[in-house]
Design a protein around this motif. Structure first.
Motif, PDB file in Angstrom:
ATOM      1  N   TRP A 146       0.837  -1.210   0.000  1.00 18.22           N
ATOM      2  CA  TRP A 146       0.000   0.000   0.000  1.00 18.22           C
ATOM      3  C   TRP A 146       0.859   1.242   0.000  1.00 18.22           C
ATOM      4  N   VAL A 147       0.434   2.224  -0.745  1.00 17.90           N
ATOM      5  CA  VAL A 147       1.113   3.514  -0.792  1.00 17.90           C
ATOM      6  C   VAL A 147       0.052   4.594  -0.605  1.00 17.90           C
ATOM      7  N   LEU A 148       0.256   5.468   0.360  1.00 14.98           N
ATOM      8  CA  LEU A 148      -0.666   6.575   0.573  1.00 14.98           C
ATOM      9  C   LEU A 148      -0.535   7.548  -0.583  1.00 14.98           C
ATOM     10  N   ILE A 149      -1.637   7.821  -1.255  1.00 14.20           N
ATOM     11  CA  ILE A 149      -1.628   8.723  -2.406  1.00 14.20           C
ATOM     12  C   ILE A 149      -2.134  10.103  -2.020  1.00 14.20           C
ATOM     13  N   GLU A 150      -3.154  10.139  -1.163  1.00 12.88           N
ATOM     14  CA  GLU A 150      -3.762  11.422  -0.834  1.00 12.88           C
ATOM     15  C   GLU A 150      -4.467  11.323   0.512  1.00 12.88           C
ATOM     16  N   THR A 151      -4.505  12.427   1.224  1.00 14.46           N
ATOM     17  CA  THR A 151      -5.273  12.542   2.457  1.00 14.46           C
ATOM     18  C   THR A 151      -6.293  13.649   2.274  1.00 14.46           C
ATOM     19  N   GLY A 207     -10.148  -0.834  -8.350  1.00 16.74           N
ATOM     20  CA  GLY A 207      -9.109  -1.709  -7.834  1.00 16.74           C
ATOM     21  C   GLY A 207      -8.326  -1.130  -6.674  1.00 16.74           C
ATOM     22  N   SER A 208      -8.643   0.094  -6.276  1.00 20.24           N
ATOM     23  CA  SER A 208      -7.940   0.748  -5.168  1.00 20.24           C
ATOM     24  C   SER A 208      -8.754   0.625  -3.889  1.00 20.24           C
ATOM     25  N   PHE A 209      -8.139   0.973  -2.778  1.00 19.97           N
ATOM     26  CA  PHE A 209      -8.780   0.952  -1.474  1.00 19.97           C
ATOM     27  C   PHE A 209      -8.828   2.366  -0.925  1.00 19.97           C
ATOM     28  N   PHE A 210      -9.763   2.604  -0.016  1.00 21.61           N
ATOM     29  CA  PHE A 210      -9.745   3.839   0.748  1.00 21.61           C
ATOM     30  C   PHE A 210     -10.088   3.517   2.190  1.00 21.61           C
ATOM     31  N   ARG A 211      -9.663   4.376   3.068  1.00 22.55           N
ATOM     32  CA  ARG A 211      -9.891   4.180   4.496  1.00 22.55           C
ATOM     33  C   ARG A 211     -10.489   5.465   5.068  1.00 22.55           C
ATOM     34  N   ILE A 212     -11.487   5.309   5.908  1.00 19.07           N
ATOM     35  CA  ILE A 212     -12.080   6.444   6.600  1.00 19.07           C
ATOM     36  C   ILE A 212     -11.659   6.368   8.063  1.00 19.07           C
TER      37      ILE A 212
END
Length: 68
Positions: free
Chosen positions: A24-29, A45-50
């Motif tokens: 995983w690579v953080l792309i944006e916050t 195909g990507s993930f996001f986290r809340i």
């Protein structure tokens, strides 16, 4: 609140989820202030986290396909 009895839920393949998280690579916050709304796009195909970093919050999550 919608609750489902645990025995009625399908089994979760935790190993597949762990494998998907490798690299995983953080792309944006995106920070959305309390009592406001925000939007963001997530490529297929990507993930996001809340994360609620200021304590418990109540919120709505609406998801749409960008292609429809």
């Amino acid at each position: 609140m919608i609750c489902y009895p645990n025995e009625t839920l399908p089994p979760v393949d935790l190993e597949a989820l762990r494998a998907a998280r490798q690299g995983w690579v953080l792309i944006e916050t995106v920070t959305i202030p309390a009592r406001e709304a925000g939007t963001f796009s997530v490529p297929a195909g990507s993930f996001f986290r809340i994360v609620s970093d200021e304590g418990p919050q109540v919120g709505d999550l609406n998801l749409w396909s960008q292609d429809l």
